[in-house]
Scaffold this motif. Structure first.
Motif, PDB file in Angstrom:
ATOM      1  N   VAL A   1      -7.250   7.185  10.268  1.00  0.00           N
ATOM      2  CA  VAL A   1      -6.669   5.652   9.561  1.00  0.00           C
ATOM      3  C   VAL A   1      -6.642   4.714  10.775  1.00  0.00           C
ATOM      4  CG1 VAL A   1      -5.773   6.823   7.419  1.00  0.00           C
ATOM      5  CG2 VAL A   1      -4.285   6.364   9.723  1.00  0.00           C
TER       6      VAL A   1
ATOM      7  N   THR B   1       1.639   7.639   7.634  1.00  0.00           N
ATOM      8  CA  THR B   1       1.247   6.221   7.747  1.00  0.00           C
ATOM      9  C   THR B   1       1.310   5.897   9.156  1.00  0.00           C
ATOM     10  OG1 THR B   1       1.658   5.381   5.597  1.00  0.00           O
ATOM     11  CG2 THR B   1       2.114   3.691   7.096  1.00  0.00           C
TER      12      THR B   1
ATOM     13  N   ASP C   1       0.669  -1.193   0.072  1.00  0.00           N
ATOM     14  CA  ASP C   1       0.074   0.012  -0.044  1.00  0.00           C
ATOM     15  C   ASP C   1       0.975   1.208   0.029  1.00  0.00           C
ATOM     16  OD1 ASP C   1      -2.403  -1.394   0.031  1.00  0.00           O
ATOM     17  OD2 ASP C   1      -2.206  -1.620   2.321  1.00  0.00           O
TER      18      ASP C   1
ATOM     19  N   LYS D   1      -2.178   1.746   7.575  1.00  0.00           N
ATOM     20  CA  LYS D   1      -2.903   2.489   6.504  1.00  0.00           C
ATOM     21  C   LYS D   1      -2.046   3.931   6.419  1.00  0.00           C
ATOM     22  CE  LYS D   1      -5.797  -0.644   5.134  1.00  0.00           C
ATOM     23  NZ  LYS D   1      -5.329  -1.209   3.966  1.00  0.00           N
TER      24      LYS D   1
END
Ligand code: FES
Length: 163
Positions: free
Chosen positions: A111, A123, A78, A115
């Motif tokens: 988040v 992140t 990701d 993520k």
């Protein structure tokens, strides 16, 4: 607001892989991991078209590429945020309120752990122990350690990294 998918399209230029392929030309045995590492340095994560290009050029099955990427924690499928926020969930931090720190981070960033934020600024990750138990509860933002935290400290800390 920019979505992760939009950010992916804007930055994905597969020609950036050419110097990596040239470096490992003729050395395909054992080249997969160093090529994946080099690709992740370029893109900061490993999007599907990059994995497909690597499988194609190294002449290895895409299933083998996925197998390696999903086995090693160093690889990320990701998009990654510009700043990596690691919140410790080890024992010392846990007993001193790490759960509430994690809740504050999730609420502020919007988040879940693992993520990136939609704007790719952050992140959020959880880790077992940062090695600064005396400062529990602890988070790290990039290489900076922040300790003896309460949930109220979180907005001010994150704002320092926002542009
Ligand atoms: S348990 Fe959190 S730093 Fe060690």
């Amino acid at each position: 607001m920019t979505t992760n998918a939009q950010a992916q399209c804007q930055c994905l230029d597969l020609t950036k892989l050419e110097p990596v392929f040239e470096r490992y030309q003729g050395h395909t045995d054992g080249a997969l991991i160093p090529v994946l590492q080099a690709a992740q340095e370029i893109y900061s994560y490993l999007p599907v078209p990059v994995l497909e290009a690597i499988a194609d050029r190294l002449e290895v099955p895409i299933s083998q590429v996925y197998g390696v990427v999903t086995f090693y924690a160093q690889f990320h499928l990701d998009p990654r945020g510009k700043h990596i926020v690691r919140t410790c969930q080890g024992t010392a931090c846990h007993v001193r309120g790490a759960g509430k720190i994690l809740d504050a981070l999730k609420e502020n960033l919007g988040v879940a752990p693992g993520k990136a934020t939609d704007d790719l600024q952050f992140t959020l990750e959880t880790v077992a122990c940062i090695g600064a138990c005396g400062l529990a509860p602890v988070i790290m933002v990039d290489h900076d350690t922040h300790g003896r935290l309460t949930p109220d400290n979180i907005p001010e800390i994150l704002d320092k990294y926002r542009k």
